[in-house]
Scaffold this motif. Structure first.
Motif, PDB file in Angstrom:
ATOM      1  N   HIS A   1     -64.684  59.156  51.992  1.00 21.46           N
ATOM      2  CA  HIS A   1     -63.464  59.966  51.983  1.00 21.46           C
ATOM      3  C   HIS A   1     -62.880  59.914  50.574  1.00 21.46           C
ATOM      4  O   HIS A   1     -63.024  58.904  49.867  1.00 21.46           O
ATOM      5  CB  HIS A   1     -62.431  59.416  52.973  1.00 21.46           C
ATOM      6  CG  HIS A   1     -62.855  59.510  54.403  1.00 21.46           C
ATOM      7  ND1 HIS A   1     -62.260  60.373  55.294  1.00 21.46           N
ATOM      8  CD2 HIS A   1     -63.807  58.847  55.113  1.00 21.46           C
ATOM      9  CE1 HIS A   1     -62.832  60.241  56.481  1.00 21.46           C
ATOM     10  NE2 HIS A   1     -63.764  59.303  56.396  1.00 21.46           N
TER      11      HIS A   1
ATOM     12  N   ASP B   1     -59.317  61.318  48.039  1.00 19.30           N
ATOM     13  CA  ASP B   1     -58.016  61.972  47.925  1.00 19.30           C
ATOM     14  C   ASP B   1     -57.444  61.625  46.553  1.00 19.30           C
ATOM     15  O   ASP B   1     -57.969  60.754  45.844  1.00 19.30           O
ATOM     16  CB  ASP B   1     -57.074  61.513  49.039  1.00 19.30           C
ATOM     17  CG  ASP B   1     -55.896  62.456  49.250  1.00 19.30           C
ATOM     18  OD1 ASP B   1     -55.927  63.569  48.682  1.00 19.30           O
ATOM     19  OD2 ASP B   1     -54.951  62.092  49.957  1.00 19.30           O
TER      20      ASP B   1
ATOM     21  N   HIS C   1     -65.635  63.477  52.904  1.00 21.35           N
ATOM     22  CA  HIS C   1     -64.466  64.046  53.579  1.00 21.35           C
ATOM     23  C   HIS C   1     -63.359  64.265  52.562  1.00 21.35           C
ATOM     24  O   HIS C   1     -62.962  63.325  51.855  1.00 21.35           O
ATOM     25  CB  HIS C   1     -63.959  63.099  54.669  1.00 21.35           C
ATOM     26  CG  HIS C   1     -64.944  62.872  55.780  1.00 21.35           C
ATOM     27  ND1 HIS C   1     -66.079  62.117  55.612  1.00 21.35           N
ATOM     28  CD2 HIS C   1     -64.949  63.298  57.067  1.00 21.35           C
ATOM     29  CE1 HIS C   1     -66.747  62.078  56.754  1.00 21.35           C
ATOM     30  NE2 HIS C   1     -66.091  62.788  57.652  1.00 21.35           N
TER      31      HIS C   1
ATOM     32  N   ASP D   1     -59.766  67.160  51.417  1.00 20.82           N
ATOM     33  CA  ASP D   1     -58.942  68.305  51.783  1.00 20.82           C
ATOM     34  C   ASP D   1     -59.569  69.560  51.179  1.00 20.82           C
ATOM     35  O   ASP D   1     -60.717  69.543  50.731  1.00 20.82           O
ATOM     36  CB  ASP D   1     -57.497  68.103  51.308  1.00 20.82           C
ATOM     37  CG  ASP D   1     -57.414  67.797  49.815  1.00 20.82           C
ATOM     38  OD1 ASP D   1     -58.336  68.194  49.074  1.00 20.82           O
ATOM     39  OD2 ASP D   1     -56.437  67.160  49.388  1.00 20.82           O
TER      40      ASP D   1
ATOM     41  N   CYS E   1     -60.888  68.787  56.287  1.00 21.58           N
ATOM     42  CA  CYS E   1     -59.927  68.049  57.118  1.00 21.58           C
ATOM     43  C   CYS E   1     -59.153  68.972  58.055  1.00 21.58           C
ATOM     44  O   CYS E   1     -58.459  69.883  57.612  1.00 21.58           O
ATOM     45  CB  CYS E   1     -58.970  67.303  56.187  1.00 21.58           C
ATOM     46  SG  CYS E   1     -57.643  66.443  57.031  1.00 21.58           S
TER      47      CYS E   1
ATOM     48  N   SER F   1     -56.652  67.939  59.846  1.00 24.44           N
ATOM     49  CA  SER F   1     -55.228  67.597  59.752  1.00 24.44           C
ATOM     50  C   SER F   1     -54.491  68.551  58.815  1.00 24.44           C
ATOM     51  O   SER F   1     -53.333  68.877  59.034  1.00 24.44           O
ATOM     52  CB  SER F   1     -55.047  66.156  59.265  1.00 24.44           C
ATOM     53  OG  SER F   1     -55.368  65.236  60.268  1.00 24.44           O
ATOM     54  N   HIS F   2     -55.183  68.993  57.765  1.00 22.38           N
ATOM     55  CA  HIS F   2     -54.564  69.943  56.848  1.00 22.38           C
ATOM     56  C   HIS F   2     -54.373  71.307  57.510  1.00 22.38           C
ATOM     57  O   HIS F   2     -53.362  71.984  57.293  1.00 22.38           O
ATOM     58  CB  HIS F   2     -55.402  70.079  55.574  1.00 22.38           C
ATOM     59  CG  HIS F   2     -55.209  68.953  54.615  1.00 22.38           C
ATOM     60  ND1 HIS F   2     -55.762  67.709  54.807  1.00 22.38           N
ATOM     61  CD2 HIS F   2     -54.506  68.880  53.450  1.00 22.38           C
ATOM     62  CE1 HIS F   2     -55.412  66.913  53.810  1.00 22.38           C
ATOM     63  NE2 HIS F   2     -54.665  67.595  52.977  1.00 22.38           N
TER      64      HIS F   2
ATOM     65  N   SER G   1     -60.914  64.454  60.360  1.00 22.02           N
ATOM     66  CA  SER G   1     -59.841  64.563  59.361  1.00 22.02           C
ATOM     67  C   SER G   1     -60.121  63.647  58.184  1.00 22.02           C
ATOM     68  O   SER G   1     -61.016  62.787  58.236  1.00 22.02           O
ATOM     69  CB  SER G   1     -58.488  64.195  59.983  1.00 22.02           C
ATOM     70  OG  SER G   1     -58.391  62.792  60.159  1.00 22.02           O
ATOM     71  N   ASN G   2     -59.317  63.818  57.142  1.00 15.19           N
ATOM     72  CA  ASN G   2     -59.379  62.941  55.970  1.00 15.19           C
ATOM     73  C   ASN G   2     -58.215  61.956  55.976  1.00 15.19           C
ATOM     74  O   ASN G   2     -57.783  61.480  54.928  1.00 15.19           O
ATOM     75  CB  ASN G   2     -59.348  63.794  54.689  1.00 15.19           C
ATOM     76  CG  ASN G   2     -59.754  63.003  53.458  1.00 15.19           C
ATOM     77  OD1 ASN G   2     -60.625  62.150  53.513  1.00 15.19           O
ATOM     78  ND2 ASN G   2     -59.104  63.278  52.333  1.00 15.19           N
ATOM     79  N   ASN G   3     -57.712  61.651  57.159  1.00 12.50           N
ATOM     80  CA  ASN G   3     -56.549  60.762  57.265  1.00 12.50           C
ATOM     81  C   ASN G   3     -56.828  59.371  56.701  1.00 12.50           C
ATOM     82  O   ASN G   3     -55.910  58.694  56.231  1.00 12.50           O
ATOM     83  CB  ASN G   3     -56.099  60.638  58.721  1.00 12.50           C
ATOM     84  CG  ASN G   3     -55.439  61.911  59.225  1.00 12.50           C
ATOM     85  OD1 ASN G   3     -55.100  62.794  58.439  1.00 12.50           O
ATOM     86  ND2 ASN G   3     -55.280  62.026  60.530  1.00 12.50           N
TER      87      ASN G   3
END
Length: 529
Positions: free
Chosen positions: A256, A258, A317, A319, A335, A337-338, A442-444
């Motif tokens: 992942h 970010d 993973h 966004d 993701c 979630s986005h 998701s990319n949480n």
């Protein structure tokens, strides 16, 4: 009498009037559209400023159901509800969720404090007879706080001599082995530096406030000295462990990533207000050896991720940021979630009819996927993949058909228009998670990993130099990796700073392997109680 010339003039006037009316109508329509978008933007900003920070909504909690014609399985909450079970739960006394006094106090050392009578008091005030012990009564339990203490440790090295060798002219002195200093010509110790790092990067206490704490404990240390401790030990010792973790990270199959802004002072050729970035890369949620690596870079260019992940081939993973597209030889998993966040941002205020807006319906589609994921999270890899195809493909097919149906009928610049377009633009990447049971929806994981950095940034505001930003990245790497492996961050920092300086260069590679956070010896020494 109207002549031909007058008639042509009249027609020309009428034509001009029609064109003016059409232009004014277009202007009014455009102003109406702009007004609608501006009102929506005002509502959105007001909600962000004064509303709840959580993304939870009535749609998310399951109170909104789509029409059965749209998708017949969204009434699952009503179908599976157990009224008797709910009544039993309600009848119980409410307590804080998940709280247990026994569990909360299980790791603390204990002592008994017994209040007794003095020798003089062990006499009956009525008749003067000697009192006999009749037992004790429990009254209460208190938590006693013991403040931190500090001491100076003077280091000596003993010398031992062989008298015979001395007489015969051979080397005769033998010196006791000592630990090398953490920093040359410094009073810094592994425990003091580890505590400084722990306070700043775990408890988010800036150095100027730590400076006051040191003074209260009896020692005056400037924040510049504390900063030097962090920078120098990160450069000399922690950097080697970060490199080792990077090497292990690239061997994983699921990662992942970010990034988040950071303000860094004294960057060459850049003003102090220029935005830089802290990147985070993590192993997948199912990895048995969790790793969290932070990296400071001056920009957000995709080349930063491409350089860091050079040699990696697997699932990544992220966004929807286009920069990650520069990472080659990977399968990019986007993701959900986005996607859901776009629909949540588009939720209008004061809508009383459940499921009546596109934003509510889009949110509910996403919630359905997350509800299924929650039920499948503990399944073995292949079984999870198969069950995803069976349970989630119908939801996804319905969702994409719904997106395509509604995309043309909304304002492209409106919040719901942006939400639908975002989903449509990233459809391919949003479906990748179905390929592998170890992929996440998701990319949480990366967002949660970088959150401690964003919380700390609110307290210390900026990094004083690029070297300071690099040091922060190294310490965050150690701290968050320790937490992911169930270690006490302070203990692990102190463990590394105590052992790494003693490693000979030729043995560093093998010895660092033994200091990785999942090593049994490290677990035994640094495990959180």
């Amino acid at each position: 009498m109207v002549t031909g010339s007058d008639s042509s003039i009249l027609l020309e006037v009428i034509k001009q009037q029609n064109e003016t009316i059409a232009a004014l109508k277009n202007t009014i329509d455009q102003m109406s559209t702009d007004s609608k978008i501006l009102r929506e933007q005002i509502d959105y900003l007001t909600k962000k400023l004064f509303g709840k920070k959580s993304e939870k909504t009535s749609a998310i909690s399951g109170q909104i159901t789509l029409d059965a014609v749209a998708f017949g399985q969204f009434d699952e909450a009503e179908v599976e509800a157990n009224i008797e079970e709910v009544e039993q739960i309600i009848s119980k006394k409410k307590t804080r969720a998940g709280y247990s006094r026994e569990k909360a106090l299980s790791n603390l050392p204990e002592e008994d404090r017994v209040y007794s009578l003095s020798q003089e008091e062990q006499v009956c005030p009525t008749d003067g007879d000697e009192l006999k012990y009749a037992g004790k009564k429990y009254l209460r339990t208190e938590v006693a706080y013991q403040p931190a203490t500090m001491k100076l440790v003077h280091i000596y090295q003993e010398n031992w001599e062989c008298r015979t060798c001395r007489k015969e002219g051979r080397p005769y002195l033998t010196q006791a082995k000592t630990d090398p200093p953490l920093l040359q010509h410094s009073m810094a110790s592994p425990s003091s530096v580890a505590w400084t790092m722990y306070q700043k990067y775990v408890n988010h206490i800036p150095l100027y406030r730590q400076e006051k704490d040191w003074k209260n404990l009896g020692m005056e240390l400037s924040r510049s000295t504390l900063s030097n401790w962090i920078v120098k030990t990160s450069e000399e010792w922690l950097g080697a462990m970060v490199s080792k973790l990077h090497e292990k990270l690239l061997k994983q199959n699921h990662l992942h990533a970010d990034e988040s802004p950071i303000q860094v002072m004294k960057e060459e050729g850049r003003s102090n207000s220029t935005k830089s970035y802290m990147w985070v890369y993590t192993t997948g949620s199912r990895s048995s050896k969790p790793i969290r690596i932070f990296e400071y870079r001056t920009g957000r260019a995709g080349k930063n991720a491409s350089d860091f992940l050079e040699g990696y081939s697997g699932y990544l993973h992220t966004d929807g940021f286009k920069g990650y597209g520069k990472v080659k030889n990977i399968k990019r998993c986007l993701c959900w979630s986005h996607v859901r966040r776009y629909f949540v941002d588009a939720l209008p205020k004061d809508v009383k009819s459940p499921g009546s807006t596109l934003a509510q319906q889009g949110t509910l589609y996403c919630n359905k996927l997350f509800n299924i994921e929650e039920k499948l999270k503990d399944l073995p890899t292949e079984e999870r993949r198969v069950e995803r195809l069976k349970q989630e493909i119908p939801v996804l097919e319905a969702f994409w058909a719904w997106v395509n149906t509604n995309l043309e009928g909304v304002l492209q610049k409106s919040k719901i228009g942006q939400a639908l377009q975002y989903a449509k633009n990233h459809q391919e990447g949003l479906m990748i998670f179905l390929d592998d049971g170890d992929c996440e929806i998701s990319n949480n994981l990366a967002e949660n990993s970088i959150r401690p950095f964003t919380v700390g940034r609110k307290n210390w505001l900026f990094a004083g130099s690029p070297a300071g930003a690099d040091a922060s990245a190294a310490v965050y790497t150690i701290v968050e990796t320790a937490k992911a492996n169930g270690l006490n961050p302070y203990k692990y920092l102190e463990y590394l700073l105590r052992h790494i300086p003693s490693i000979p260069n030729k043995q560093q590679k093998d010895m660092l392997d033994k200091m990785l956070p999942w090593n049994p010896q490290v677990q035994a020494a640094c495990r959180t109680k």
